[in-house]
Design a protein around this motif. Structure first.
Motif, PDB file in Angstrom:
ATOM      1  N   GLU A 161       0.825  -1.209   0.000  1.00  0.00           N
ATOM      2  CA  GLU A 161       0.000   0.000   0.000  1.00  0.00           C
ATOM      3  C   GLU A 161       0.861   1.261   0.000  1.00  0.00           C
ATOM      4  O   GLU A 161       0.557   2.236  -0.689  1.00  0.00           O
ATOM      5  CB  GLU A 161      -0.910  -0.016   1.237  1.00  0.00           C
ATOM      6  N   MET A 211       3.553   7.433 -12.688  1.00  0.00           N
ATOM      7  CA  MET A 211       2.714   7.149 -13.857  1.00  0.00           C
ATOM      8  C   MET A 211       2.095   8.428 -14.432  1.00  0.00           C
ATOM      9  O   MET A 211       1.820   8.505 -15.632  1.00  0.00           O
ATOM     10  CB  MET A 211       1.608   6.170 -13.484  1.00  0.00           C
ATOM     11  N   SER A 212       1.913   9.426 -13.579  1.00  0.00           N
ATOM     12  CA  SER A 212       1.317  10.681 -14.053  1.00  0.00           C
ATOM     13  C   SER A 212       2.231  11.452 -14.996  1.00  0.00           C
ATOM     14  O   SER A 212       1.776  12.286 -15.775  1.00  0.00           O
ATOM     15  CB  SER A 212       0.938  11.565 -12.856  1.00  0.00           C
ATOM     16  N   LYS A 250       2.053   2.573  -3.449  1.00  0.00           N
ATOM     17  CA  LYS A 250       1.090   3.025  -4.465  1.00  0.00           C
ATOM     18  C   LYS A 250       1.233   4.512  -4.775  1.00  0.00           C
ATOM     19  O   LYS A 250       1.026   4.942  -5.908  1.00  0.00           O
ATOM     20  CB  LYS A 250      -0.332   2.695  -4.024  1.00  0.00           C
ATOM     21  N   THR A 251       1.579   5.305  -3.770  1.00  0.00           N
ATOM     22  CA  THR A 251       1.755   6.742  -3.999  1.00  0.00           C
ATOM     23  C   THR A 251       2.910   6.990  -4.960  1.00  0.00           C
ATOM     24  O   THR A 251       2.822   7.806  -5.881  1.00  0.00           O
ATOM     25  CB  THR A 251       2.028   7.468  -2.666  1.00  0.00           C
ATOM     26  N   LEU A 301       3.504  -4.045 -14.181  1.00  0.00           N
ATOM     27  CA  LEU A 301       2.107  -3.634 -14.304  1.00  0.00           C
ATOM     28  C   LEU A 301       1.256  -4.811 -14.769  1.00  0.00           C
ATOM     29  O   LEU A 301       1.660  -5.611 -15.609  1.00  0.00           O
ATOM     30  CB  LEU A 301       1.977  -2.485 -15.310  1.00  0.00           C
ATOM     31  N   GLY A 333       1.970   3.169 -20.406  1.00  0.00           N
ATOM     32  CA  GLY A 333       1.303   3.167 -19.111  1.00  0.00           C
ATOM     33  C   GLY A 333      -0.109   2.633 -19.152  1.00  0.00           C
ATOM     34  O   GLY A 333      -0.864   2.799 -18.184  1.00  0.00           O
ATOM     35  N   GLN A 334      -0.493   1.983 -20.231  1.00  0.00           N
ATOM     36  CA  GLN A 334      -1.844   1.437 -20.365  1.00  0.00           C
ATOM     37  C   GLN A 334      -1.830  -0.051 -20.023  1.00  0.00           C
ATOM     38  O   GLN A 334      -1.035  -0.810 -20.570  1.00  0.00           O
ATOM     39  CB  GLN A 334      -2.368   1.647 -21.787  1.00  0.00           C
ATOM     40  N   THR A 335      -2.723  -0.447 -19.138  1.00  0.00           N
ATOM     41  CA  THR A 335      -2.744  -1.834 -18.669  1.00  0.00           C
ATOM     42  C   THR A 335      -3.772  -2.686 -19.407  1.00  0.00           C
ATOM     43  O   THR A 335      -3.942  -3.860 -19.088  1.00  0.00           O
ATOM     44  CB  THR A 335      -3.036  -1.884 -17.158  1.00  0.00           C
ATOM     45  N   VAL A 391       4.113   4.883  -7.190  1.00  0.00           N
ATOM     46  CA  VAL A 391       3.761   4.388  -8.524  1.00  0.00           C
ATOM     47  C   VAL A 391       2.826   5.357  -9.239  1.00  0.00           C
ATOM     48  O   VAL A 391       3.052   5.720 -10.400  1.00  0.00           O
ATOM     49  CB  VAL A 391       3.117   2.985  -8.426  1.00  0.00           C
ATOM     50  N   SER A 392       1.769   5.808  -8.572  1.00  0.00           N
ATOM     51  CA  SER A 392       0.805   6.709  -9.212  1.00  0.00           C
ATOM     52  C   SER A 392       1.441   8.044  -9.572  1.00  0.00           C
ATOM     53  O   SER A 392       1.123   8.636 -10.608  1.00  0.00           O
ATOM     54  CB  SER A 392      -0.411   6.922  -8.300  1.00  0.00           C
ATOM     55  N   SER A 393       2.360   8.536  -8.717  1.00  0.00           N
ATOM     56  CA  SER A 393       3.043   9.793  -9.002  1.00  0.00           C
ATOM     57  C   SER A 393       3.900   9.682 -10.256  1.00  0.00           C
ATOM     58  O   SER A 393       3.891  10.585 -11.110  1.00  0.00           O
ATOM     59  CB  SER A 393       3.902  10.202  -7.806  1.00  0.00           C
TER      60      SER A 393
END
Length: 594
Positions: free
Chosen positions: A283, A293-294, A286-287, A513, A560-562, A289-291
């Motif tokens: 958990e 990916m942006s 995740k921050t 991913l 970045g597309q899953t 990873v999301s940062s």
């Protein structure tokens, strides 16, 4: 709970505290593990722990708490150790219980004797299985005389006696690690590749320098009764030790050269990129990873431009290199590894330093890599496949014993006319099996044992590679630098370290991913395949469709597309069309098969 000890400098003091509180009750061992787990959860605690990979051994205090990142390379026979033993003071006759776990030698001073009867009553002997063992053997300790010289003479003798009794040791498996990035230097002579120290550290790759360790892990604890109701001469009978001299030499290197590590906590690494969180599924990751990916789109664009320059202006080859670098075996269907994407970059200039410098670029982007110079001499003389040495009772490493996700760059431009002998043919077969099936067949003399792997293989060649490849892309340089070394050095120096780190994170992160194809897109792909076959039955085969799906998968992940979109499917078809057209044009020019 013990709290006064420094858990980094004196971890055995912590262990002693729990043992003193619980005695022979095995619960103390669980409490020790929980204690260190909790300590490592504290803010930045793992960063405080010295790493054997980075700190020279002579800077580390013996019996201190360390961390070590390694590849498990071989597992020796199991050995017994005294979980609990008692000492008797010769002067006062005082009796004290000690723990044997996490120790190489029994804690027994000049005026102390071991009490074997108390040890029998404690019944704390443990043994664990290993993969490189001969059950009929009576294993001795691998601590040699040099190590024992650190002990007082009397203590050394008592310790040796306990070892011969088969009651101290604790070797469960041992691993000799790889450094993250390795490369034989350019022009290195073959005989220098095979040089070894007096104590052969048995590294898989030529030019390795360590460190190497013997790691002791209690992974399956089995209660065992040791009957010591024999006289001392029987206990110390030298005939009980059946190790050969070669086995003793190999299994007992000096601790100053090969330190011993007793494992308290072990973790299988998801990846070896220090720029990312150790476990991407947690958990708290995740921050991060999301940062990242942006901002993925500009990172991909910059990386594409960087690799285009490295490939002398060829943007199509750069696209395929990105797809290759993020590819990984994500599953296996029977014997077929799914997701692998071996690329053959043909059209590389011969008698040029281009391939060497291209490898340097790749080496700067991935955490683990090796360049195999495919010369007749190397193919005939290097050891590719690990094999069992029954005299030394160990697995002799081979070049293909690599950690997962290693980038293996095979340079065929150095191959000249010559004769492959039998070992050379076997090495070519081993490379072909690695590429096609992602497996290495270890040689145990009387049988072969398959070990699955996940190695990214990139082949540079002048014409079509002699080895199988999933994809061949022919290089079309848009510029020829007058000085290749100067050009590549300036390319690397122009990239900011922060940007280079983003490239490294990008290439590692996208491999992990999750990816899927919706029912709707699956139906569209099937219809597309039927339509292409209808127009020209020879234009696409089932194997071509499989490769197209791999290209589409890597292309989607690179953005970045899953999930596969219609847009990415069409783009994958376009890339494959451009690649095939280029190969056909080159074939027409050269008048032979590429």
């Amino acid at each position: 709970m013990p709290c006064g000890e420094d858990w980094l400098s004196h971890p055995l003091g912590i262990v002693q505290g729990f043992f003193a509180q619980n005695g022979v009750n095995p619960e103390w061992e669980k409490k020790v593990i929980e204690y260190f787990k909790e300590k490592l959860k504290e803010n930045n605690a793992p960063k405080w722990v010295p790493s054997l990979n980075e700190v020279p051994l002579h800077y580390l205090k013996p019996n201190s708490f360390v961390k070590f990142r390694c590849m498990i390379q071989d597992m020796f026979d199991p050995e017994f150790y005294m979980g609990v033993y008692e000492t008797v003071n010769q002067n006062t006759k005082a009796r004290v219980l000690h723990f044997g776990k996490y120790r190489d030698v029994a804690e027994c001073g000049s005026f102390l004797n071991l009490s074997f009867n108390a040890y029998v009553n404690a019944n704390q002997a443990r043994v664990s299985p290993s993969t490189s063992y001969t059950p009929s053997r009576h294993k001795r300790s691998y601590e040699d005389d040099e190590d024992m010289d650190l002990q007082p003479n009397k203590q050394k003798d008592q310790h040796a006696g306990a070892r011969q009794a088969g009651s101290v040791g604790g070797l469960q498996w041992c691993g000799e690690p790889k450094r993250l990035e390795t490369e034989a230097s350019t022009g290195q002579q073959l005989n220098s590749l095979n040089l070894s120290s007096p104590f052969d550290l048995n590294f898989p790759l030529p030019g390795e320098k360590g460190p190497a360790c013997l790691v002791k892990l209690i992974c399956l604890q089995i209660e065992a009764l040791l009957s010591l109701r024999r006289d001392a001469s029987a206990l110390l009978d030298p005939m009980e030790c059946t190790d050969t001299a070669e086995e003793q030499r190999v299994h007992s290197p000096p601790a100053s050269l090969v330190p011993r590590i007793h494992v308290i906590l072990a973790q299988k690494l998801q990846h070896i990129n220090p720029l990312l969180p150790a476990c991407l599924n947690k958990e708290e990751s995740k921050t991060f990873v999301s940062s990242f990916m942006s901002e993925l789109s500009p990172v991909r664009a910059e990386l594409l431009g960087f690799l285009t320059h490295a490939l002398l202006g060829d943007s199509l080859a750069a696209e395929y290199l990105i797809l290759h670098l993020i590819s990984t075996v994500y599953s296996r269907r029977d014997v077929l590894p799914l997701g692998k994407f071996t690329v053959n970059l043909s059209g590389c200039p011969r008698n040029s330093t281009f391939t060497e410098h291209l490898y340097r670029i790749i080496q700067h982007l991935v955490p683990a890599s090796f360049r195999l110079q495919m010369t007749i001499e190397n193919m005939n003389h290097l050891k590719f496949i690990p094999h069992k040495d029954y005299t030394a009772n160990r697995l002799v490493s081979g070049l293909l014993q690599l950690p997962n996700n290693t980038s293996l760059v095979i340079d065929e431009t150095l191959l000249e006319q010559g004769q492959l002998d039998t070992p050379g043919v076997h090495n070519v077969t081993a490379l072909s099996n690695l590429i096609t099936w992602q497996k290495v067949d270890y040689d145990f003399s009387y049988h072969q044992m398959e070990f699955p792997c996940n190695i990214n293989v990139f082949i540079t060649s002048e014409g079509r590679s002699l080895l199988p490849a999933d994809c061949q892309i022919h290089l079309q340089p848009q510029l020829i630098p007058p000085n290749m070394e100067e050009y590549m050095n300036s390319l690397l120096s122009a990239v900011l370290p922060s940007v280079l780190n983003k490239f490294r994170i990008y290439l590692t992160l996208l491999r992990f991913l999750d990816y899927s194809i919706s029912d709707e897109i699956t139906k569209a792909v099937e219809d597309d395949f039927v339509e292409m076959r209808k127009n020209d039955p020879q234009s696409i085969t089932a194997d071509d469709l499989h490769q197209l799906l791999v290209v589409a998968r890597c292309l989607s992940l690179s953005a970045g597309q899953t999930t596969l979109s219609r847009e990415r499917w069409l783009r994958a078809k376009q890339l494959e069309s451009l690649r095939r057209t280029r190969l056909q044009q080159q074939k027409c020019v050269n008048g032979n098969e590429l």
